[in-house]
Design a protein around this motif. Structure first.
Motif, PDB file in Angstrom:
ATOM      1  N   CYS A  20      72.179  72.070  73.041  1.00  0.00           N
ATOM      2  CA  CYS A  20      70.960  71.438  72.220  1.00  0.00           C
ATOM      3  C   CYS A  20      71.328  69.803  72.055  1.00  0.00           C
ATOM      4  CB  CYS A  20      70.490  71.949  71.299  1.00  0.00           C
ATOM      5  SG  CYS A  20      71.706  72.257  69.832  1.00  0.00           S
ATOM      6  N   ILE A  21      70.225  69.188  72.512  1.00  0.00           N
ATOM      7  CA  ILE A  21      70.523  67.822  72.223  1.00  0.00           C
ATOM      8  C   ILE A  21      69.671  67.257  70.977  1.00  0.00           C
ATOM      9  CG2 ILE A  21      70.353  65.294  73.144  1.00  0.00           C
ATOM     10  CD1 ILE A  21      71.956  66.393  75.411  1.00  0.00           C
ATOM     11  N   LYS A  22      70.280  66.819  70.039  1.00  0.00           N
ATOM     12  CA  LYS A  22      69.567  66.725  68.699  1.00  0.00           C
ATOM     13  C   LYS A  22      69.743  65.470  67.820  1.00  0.00           C
ATOM     14  CE  LYS A  22      70.151  69.634  65.386  1.00  0.00           C
ATOM     15  NZ  LYS A  22      70.563  68.881  64.218  1.00  0.00           N
ATOM     16  N   HIS A  23      68.993  65.076  67.000  1.00  0.00           N
ATOM     17  CA  HIS A  23      69.297  64.133  66.014  1.00  0.00           C
ATOM     18  C   HIS A  23      70.087  64.852  64.969  1.00  0.00           C
ATOM     19  CE1 HIS A  23      65.186  62.272  66.995  1.00  0.00           C
ATOM     20  NE2 HIS A  23      66.015  62.029  67.944  1.00  0.00           N
ATOM     21  N   ASP A  54      82.294  51.784  62.235  1.00  0.00           N
ATOM     22  CA  ASP A  54      81.960  50.335  62.022  1.00  0.00           C
ATOM     23  C   ASP A  54      80.680  50.418  61.083  1.00  0.00           C
ATOM     24  OD1 ASP A  54      79.480  50.933  63.816  1.00  0.00           O
ATOM     25  OD2 ASP A  54      80.382  49.647  65.080  1.00  0.00           O
ATOM     26  N   ALA A  55      80.212  49.407  60.837  1.00  0.00           N
ATOM     27  CA  ALA A  55      79.141  49.136  59.702  1.00  0.00           C
ATOM     28  C   ALA A  55      77.664  49.729  60.126  1.00  0.00           C
ATOM     29  CB  ALA A  55      78.884  47.819  59.279  1.00  0.00           C
ATOM     30  N   LEU A  56      77.648  50.030  61.539  1.00  0.00           N
ATOM     31  CA  LEU A  56      76.560  50.647  62.274  1.00  0.00           C
ATOM     32  C   LEU A  56      76.228  52.020  61.859  1.00  0.00           C
ATOM     33  CD1 LEU A  56      76.167  48.745  65.661  1.00  0.00           C
ATOM     34  CD2 LEU A  56      74.712  48.509  63.659  1.00  0.00           C
ATOM     35  N   ASP A  57      77.388  52.662  61.633  1.00  0.00           N
ATOM     36  CA  ASP A  57      77.365  54.105  61.287  1.00  0.00           C
ATOM     37  C   ASP A  57      76.703  54.518  59.901  1.00  0.00           C
ATOM     38  OD1 ASP A  57      78.963  55.036  63.464  1.00  0.00           O
ATOM     39  OD2 ASP A  57      80.929  54.637  62.621  1.00  0.00           O
ATOM     40  N   ASP A  58      76.292  53.300  59.277  1.00  0.00           N
ATOM     41  CA  ASP A  58      75.860  53.755  58.008  1.00  0.00           C
ATOM     42  C   ASP A  58      74.281  53.802  58.137  1.00  0.00           C
ATOM     43  OD1 ASP A  58      78.199  53.517  56.410  1.00  0.00           O
ATOM     44  OD2 ASP A  58      77.863  51.569  56.210  1.00  0.00           O
ATOM     45  N   THR A  59      73.756  53.055  59.310  1.00  0.00           N
ATOM     46  CA  THR A  59      72.332  53.116  59.559  1.00  0.00           C
ATOM     47  C   THR A  59      71.753  53.352  60.916  1.00  0.00           C
ATOM     48  OG1 THR A  59      72.485  50.541  60.370  1.00  0.00           O
ATOM     49  CG2 THR A  59      72.352  50.833  58.032  1.00  0.00           C
ATOM     50  N   ALA A  60      72.705  53.800  62.015  1.00  0.00           N
ATOM     51  CA  ALA A  60      72.351  54.106  63.269  1.00  0.00           C
ATOM     52  C   ALA A  60      72.014  55.754  63.155  1.00  0.00           C
ATOM     53  CB  ALA A  60      73.539  54.114  64.334  1.00  0.00           C
ATOM     54  N   LEU A  61      71.114  56.172  64.101  1.00  0.00           N
ATOM     55  CA  LEU A  61      70.742  57.467  64.306  1.00  0.00           C
ATOM     56  C   LEU A  61      71.655  58.059  65.229  1.00  0.00           C
ATOM     57  CD1 LEU A  61      69.037  60.077  63.945  1.00  0.00           C
ATOM     58  CD2 LEU A  61      67.451  58.857  65.710  1.00  0.00           C
ATOM     59  N   PRO A  62      72.651  58.898  64.794  1.00  0.00           N
ATOM     60  CA  PRO A  62      73.432  59.700  65.620  1.00  0.00           C
ATOM     61  C   PRO A  62      72.760  60.862  66.515  1.00  0.00           C
ATOM     62  CG  PRO A  62      74.157  60.256  63.480  1.00  0.00           C
ATOM     63  CD  PRO A  62      72.994  59.242  63.281  1.00  0.00           C
ATOM     64  N   ILE A  63      72.846  60.995  67.626  1.00  0.00           N
ATOM     65  CA  ILE A  63      72.371  61.953  68.379  1.00  0.00           C
ATOM     66  C   ILE A  63      73.766  62.850  68.997  1.00  0.00           C
ATOM     67  CG2 ILE A  63      71.230  62.533  70.579  1.00  0.00           C
ATOM     68  CD1 ILE A  63      69.639  60.002  70.098  1.00  0.00           C
ATOM     69  N   VAL A  80      75.923  60.196  71.021  1.00  0.00           N
ATOM     70  CA  VAL A  80      75.557  58.616  71.362  1.00  0.00           C
ATOM     71  C   VAL A  80      74.836  58.424  69.933  1.00  0.00           C
ATOM     72  CG1 VAL A  80      73.111  59.141  72.294  1.00  0.00           C
ATOM     73  CG2 VAL A  80      74.490  57.031  72.855  1.00  0.00           C
ATOM     74  N   ARG A  81      74.666  57.020  69.642  1.00  0.00           N
ATOM     75  CA  ARG A  81      73.936  56.549  68.339  1.00  0.00           C
ATOM     76  C   ARG A  81      73.037  55.620  68.828  1.00  0.00           C
ATOM     77  NH1 ARG A  81      78.577  52.793  65.171  1.00  0.00           N
ATOM     78  NH2 ARG A  81      78.514  51.306  66.676  1.00  0.00           N
ATOM     79  N   ILE A  82      72.221  55.239  68.050  1.00  0.00           N
ATOM     80  CA  ILE A  82      71.054  54.308  68.489  1.00  0.00           C
ATOM     81  C   ILE A  82      70.690  53.670  67.049  1.00  0.00           C
ATOM     82  CG2 ILE A  82      70.136  55.373  70.726  1.00  0.00           C
ATOM     83  CD1 ILE A  82      67.576  56.436  68.824  1.00  0.00           C
ATOM     84  N   HIS A  83      70.241  52.250  67.271  1.00  0.00           N
ATOM     85  CA  HIS A  83      69.670  51.518  66.068  1.00  0.00           C
ATOM     86  C   HIS A  83      68.860  50.363  66.480  1.00  0.00           C
ATOM     87  CE1 HIS A  83      72.802  48.709  67.126  1.00  0.00           C
ATOM     88  NE2 HIS A  83      72.335  47.730  66.497  1.00  0.00           N
ATOM     89  N   GLN A  84      68.051  50.060  65.457  1.00  0.00           N
ATOM     90  CA  GLN A  84      66.795  49.169  65.754  1.00  0.00           C
ATOM     91  C   GLN A  84      67.501  47.744  65.281  1.00  0.00           C
ATOM     92  OE1 GLN A  84      62.252  48.637  65.593  1.00  0.00           O
ATOM     93  NE2 GLN A  84      63.242  49.306  63.524  1.00  0.00           N
ATOM     94  N   ALA A  85      67.911  46.801  66.012  1.00  0.00           N
ATOM     95  CA  ALA A  85      68.404  45.604  65.624  1.00  0.00           C
ATOM     96  C   ALA A  85      67.291  44.411  65.178  1.00  0.00           C
ATOM     97  CB  ALA A  85      69.068  44.793  66.793  1.00  0.00           C
ATOM     98  N   GLU A  86      66.204  44.763  65.602  1.00  0.00           N
ATOM     99  CA  GLU A  86      65.037  43.939  65.258  1.00  0.00           C
ATOM    100  C   GLU A  86      63.760  44.546  65.726  1.00  0.00           C
ATOM    101  OE1 GLU A  86      64.326  40.324  68.367  1.00  0.00           O
ATOM    102  OE2 GLU A  86      66.301  40.141  67.267  1.00  0.00           O
TER     103      GLU A  86
END
Length: 185
Positions: A20-23, A54-63, A80-86
């Protein structure tokens, strides 16, 4: 980590046929993603000394890509992780796949497509990633465009942009996959 899973899950002798690939929602999934990232980026590649967090781990969505046995989640084998920069601009980072699951690019491909599709469903109009040079062909096969050569942590990377027309939005938090199981070499 699952209560019945051994503490050291870095090696296993059988590759699952169900994934399974999941949030990431559970603590053991998050810990599995972080452990896999350390195994790949610290132990194998020595890009980071002891931790790639790093600091992105606090806000990024890990998959997570999770190997399943008898329909039950067993082990994180990709992340993988994703985040919205703007608004509209999303980034993917820390793509990692367990050593025993790298024989075919399908698992990395599914993680990338789920990451971009998830961002698209959340309003992404541009998706970028800093891609290690050895992974360039995988991203090119997925219709990503190279923007420029860069260095990250002293290593050659390529700043790349996803072709959003080749990745439809995904509103599902989880995707189940079945592939032919095989014994690990």
């Amino acid at each position: 980590m699952l209560p019945f899973a051994p503490a050291d899950r870095t090696a296993f002798a059988f590759i699952s046929g169900a994934y399974c690939i999941k949030h990431v929602t559970a603590g053991w999934e998050r810990q599995g993603c972080l452990a896999l990232r350390r195994a790949v980026f610290c132990d194998e590649q020595a890009i980071f000394e002891s931790d790639d967090g790093d600091a992105l781990d606090d806000t990024a969505l890990p998959i997570a890509a999770i190997a399943c046995v008898a329909g039950m989640p067993e082990q994180v084998v990709g992340t993988v992780r994703i985040h919205q920069a703007e608004p509209g601009l999303w980034w993917g980072s820390r793509l990692a796949v367990h050593r025993d699951c790298r024989g075919a690019a399908w698992l990395g491909t599914q993680l990338i497509q789920h990451a971009v599709g998830t961002a698209r469903a959340r309003g992404c109009t541009r998706f970028l990633a800093q891609v290690q040079v050895q992974n360039l062909r995988l991203f090119e096969r997925l219709q990503w465009q190279s923007l420029q050569a860069i260095r990250v942590q002293g290593r050659p990377h390529v700043l790349m942009q996803a072709n959003l027309a080749h990745c439809p939005p995904r509103v599902e938090d989880e995707l189940r996959l079945a592939v032919q199981a095989r014994a690990a070499a």
